[in-house]
Write a protein that holds these residues in place. Structure first.
Motif, mmCIF file in Angstrom:
data_model
loop_
_atom_site.group_PDB
_atom_site.id
_atom_site.type_symbol
_atom_site.label_atom_id
_atom_site.label_comp_id
_atom_site.label_asym_id
_atom_site.label_seq_id
_atom_site.Cartn_x
_atom_site.Cartn_y
_atom_site.Cartn_z
ATOM 1 N N ASP A 239 8.156 56.454 30.556
ATOM 2 C CA ASP A 239 7.613 57.258 31.635
ATOM 3 C C ASP A 239 8.528 57.242 32.652
ATOM 4 N N LEU A 240 9.174 55.971 32.982
ATOM 5 C CA LEU A 240 10.331 55.811 34.062
ATOM 6 C C LEU A 240 11.454 56.788 33.654
ATOM 7 N N TYR A 241 11.827 56.591 32.494
ATOM 8 C CA TYR A 241 13.074 57.546 31.909
ATOM 9 C C TYR A 241 12.821 59.052 32.230
ATOM 10 N N HIS A 242 11.670 59.432 31.599
ATOM 11 C CA HIS A 242 11.293 60.900 31.762
ATOM 12 C C HIS A 242 11.194 61.463 33.035
ATOM 13 N N ASP A 243 10.626 60.762 33.981
ATOM 14 C CA ASP A 243 10.204 60.741 35.532
ATOM 15 C C ASP A 243 11.890 60.945 35.983
ATOM 16 N N PHE A 244 12.695 60.183 35.721
ATOM 17 C CA PHE A 244 14.089 60.275 36.114
ATOM 18 C C PHE A 244 14.710 61.594 35.675
ATOM 19 N N VAL A 245 14.568 61.826 34.387
ATOM 20 C CA VAL A 245 15.146 62.990 33.800
ATOM 21 C C VAL A 245 14.726 64.375 34.338
ATOM 22 N N GLU A 246 13.416 64.327 34.584
ATOM 23 C CA GLU A 246 12.535 65.489 35.235
ATOM 24 C C GLU A 246 12.722 65.365 36.810
ATOM 25 N N PHE A 247 13.170 64.640 37.565
ATOM 26 C CA PHE A 247 13.358 64.612 39.042
ATOM 27 C C PHE A 247 13.462 65.843 39.575
ATOM 28 N N VAL A 248 12.764 66.162 40.383
ATOM 29 C CA VAL A 248 12.846 67.541 41.259
ATOM 30 C C VAL A 248 13.782 67.324 42.500
ATOM 31 N N ILE A 249 14.912 67.988 42.424
ATOM 32 C CA ILE A 249 15.970 67.942 43.134
ATOM 33 C C ILE A 249 15.433 68.969 44.401
ATOM 34 N N VAL B 13 7.318 79.878 40.182
ATOM 35 C CA VAL B 13 8.269 79.242 40.933
ATOM 36 C C VAL B 13 9.268 78.525 40.292
ATOM 37 N N ARG B 14 10.434 78.160 40.823
ATOM 38 C CA ARG B 14 11.629 77.804 40.115
ATOM 39 C C ARG B 14 11.901 76.241 40.509
ATOM 40 N N ASP B 15 11.891 75.336 39.771
ATOM 41 C CA ASP B 15 12.283 73.925 40.226
ATOM 42 C C ASP B 15 13.609 73.496 39.657
ATOM 43 N N LEU B 16 14.530 73.166 40.600
ATOM 44 C CA LEU B 16 15.938 72.569 40.029
ATOM 45 C C LEU B 16 15.627 71.074 39.687
ATOM 46 N N THR B 17 15.739 70.869 38.648
ATOM 47 C CA THR B 17 15.351 69.420 37.980
ATOM 48 C C THR B 17 16.901 68.656 37.655
ATOM 49 N N LEU B 18 16.849 67.477 37.785
ATOM 50 C CA LEU B 18 18.051 66.712 37.399
ATOM 51 C C LEU B 18 18.594 67.305 35.942
ATOM 52 N N HIS B 19 17.599 67.366 34.907
ATOM 53 C CA HIS B 19 17.780 67.782 33.591
ATOM 54 C C HIS B 19 18.241 69.197 33.818
ATOM 55 N N TYR B 20 17.758 70.124 34.478
ATOM 56 C CA TYR B 20 18.202 71.455 34.643
ATOM 57 C C TYR B 20 19.770 71.496 34.946
#
Length: 432
Positions: free
Chosen positions: A43-53, A71-78
């Motif tokens: 869960d910690l990994y996925h929270d990191f990947v999908e962190f909303v910048i 709306v659009r969210d700029l995540t770390l993954h994106y």
């Protein structure tokens, strides 16, 4: 791709390191479980990947904010997969462009005929094996995994090059054949991503922005200065544009083109492709991985060299963002991807290569044997980077996507199979 050995090693180290860190992180629950939460590390990994910048940003993933607004969210993954990876695909596009358009391009003329036919086999073979086995497993499995048919068509050019040198030696003609095949595979892969894997609802009118950006920057900053310099041996206008404006007009055009791709529904990681052909480039090619490329001072090569280290870092981040899959995620898609790569690739490349050599009489490079095509097929079965990328866009996040990603990661096994195949077929290594 870059033509220097230290880039290949840098690419390999950073990308593999990112992938290994992600794999370990996503599976730490097996090694160091946290009491009361059996999925703590995952869960910690996925929270990191999908962190909303940036929430409600002008770019990013579209979603409902819970109040009826999209709306659009700029995540770390994106940021990594959709924005920064555009630079990686631009480099691949540059290789394809030079190989096709330049006088000595590697994909021009009869020398490229057999590799191009073999490339077709290296794509149709994996697709046939993947979908055929999926159909055999039943309609439920087929429906769940069918959209991932393009995952095993990919060839990771850098890792294949490394393994090809290990198996054949740097001076063997099979290495050049492999590189030609991988470049053509990249070209086909870019087309597949653009046509079959849109990132959202299609709005083709936005592609006009990419068209105007590419045509505009080419006419104003490339064609027009050269046109005005006709008869001027000093080329004052072209020189002024190159020295004073440098890459800035193309950077602005690239941003506009990327935004057009995002809004059109095509995958934005391909958004820089229309700009690559507009950049002033050398009038000849020295060959894949030739050190002479370092001495070319056209703007396209200058940009490529400037992006060397940033793209290496981006690929490391890509591995970190995409390879975090729990080992428990292995499933039907894992084995289908592996079968497509390890069976479909070598069989398809050999059969289509046989057609090219025997039926079409296109011939093989001097010093190559027909059986070498089988070994090349195993080397080309290393999908990794592009297979991971396709898996991330072919399926929604979840069990099937994770299983497919695991298959892409396990495709490294093709390296060991290729080495064994080289020994069995008695490949004679040829060094430079």
């Amino acid at each position: 791709m870059y033509r220097v050995w230290n880039f290949i090693t840098g690419y390999s180290i950073l990308l593999i390191s990112g992938a290994i860190i992600a794999l370990i992180w996503a599976n730490l629950d097996l090694i160091a479980p946290v009491a009361g939460n059996s999925h703590y590390w995952a869960d910690l990994y996925h929270d990191f990947v999908e962190f909303v910048i940036w929430h409600d940003a002008p770019i990013g993933h579209l979603h409902d904010d819970g109040h009826g607004h999209v709306v659009r969210d700029l995540t770390l993954h994106y940021l990594v997969n959709d924005v920064l990876m555009a630079l990686f695909f631009a480099i691949a596009a540059k290789e394809v462009w030079e190989a096709v358009i330049l006088k000595n391009g590697s994909l021009r003329g009869k020398k490229a005929a057999t590799p191009l036919v073999a490339t077709a086999g290296g794509m149709f073979g994996p697709i046939a094996v993947y979908l055929g086995l999926a159909y055999f497993l039943g309609s439920d499995t087929y429906d769940a995994v069918a959209n991932g048919w393009a995952i095993p068509t990919a060839t990771d050019i850098a890792f294949s090059y490394l393994v090809g040198r290990l198996v054949f030696g740097a001076g063997h003609p099979a290495v050049r054949f492999l590189l030609l095949l991988a470049i053509a595979d990249d070209a086909a892969g870019l087309l597949i991503l653009a046509i079959f894997y849109p990132s959202g609802d299609l709005a083709p009118v936005w592609l006009l922005l990419s068209l105007f950006a590419s045509v505009g920057v080419f006419v104003v900053f490339n064609w027009l200065p050269r046109r005005l310099d006709r008869g001027d041996q000093v080329r004052r206008r072209s020189t002024w544009v190159r020295q004073t404006l440098s890459f800035w007009p193309y950077l602005l055009a690239a941003c506009a083109s990327w935004y057009g791709f995002m809004m059109s529904g095509l995958h934005p990681a391909l958004g820089l492709l229309p700009i690559v052909p507009t950049i002033p480039h050398a009038d000849r090619a020295f060959g894949l991985f030739s050190a002479a490329e370092e001495h070319l001072h056209d703007l396209l090569n200058q940009i490529e060299h400037a992006l060397k280290y940033p793209v290496e870092i981006i690929l490391g981040l890509f591995g970190l963002m995409n390879a975090g899959v729990a080992f428990s995620a292995m499933g039907d898609a894992t084995w289908l991807v592996l079968a497509g790569l390890l069976i479909g690739k070598p069989v398809g490349i050999f059969l289509f290569g046989w057609v090219a050599v025997v039926l079409l009489r296109l011939g093989l490079p001097q010093g190559m044997r027909m059986v070498d095509l089988v070994v090349i097929g195993f080397v080309a079965a290393i999908g990794f980077t592009v297979s991971l990328f396709v898996a991330s866009v072919a399926f929604e996040p979840g069990a099937v996507q994770d299983a497919a990603k695991m298959g892409a990661l396990f495709s490294f096994a093709a390296a060991a199979v290729a080495i064994v195949a080289g020994q069995v077929t008695r490949v004679q290594k040829q060094e430079l």
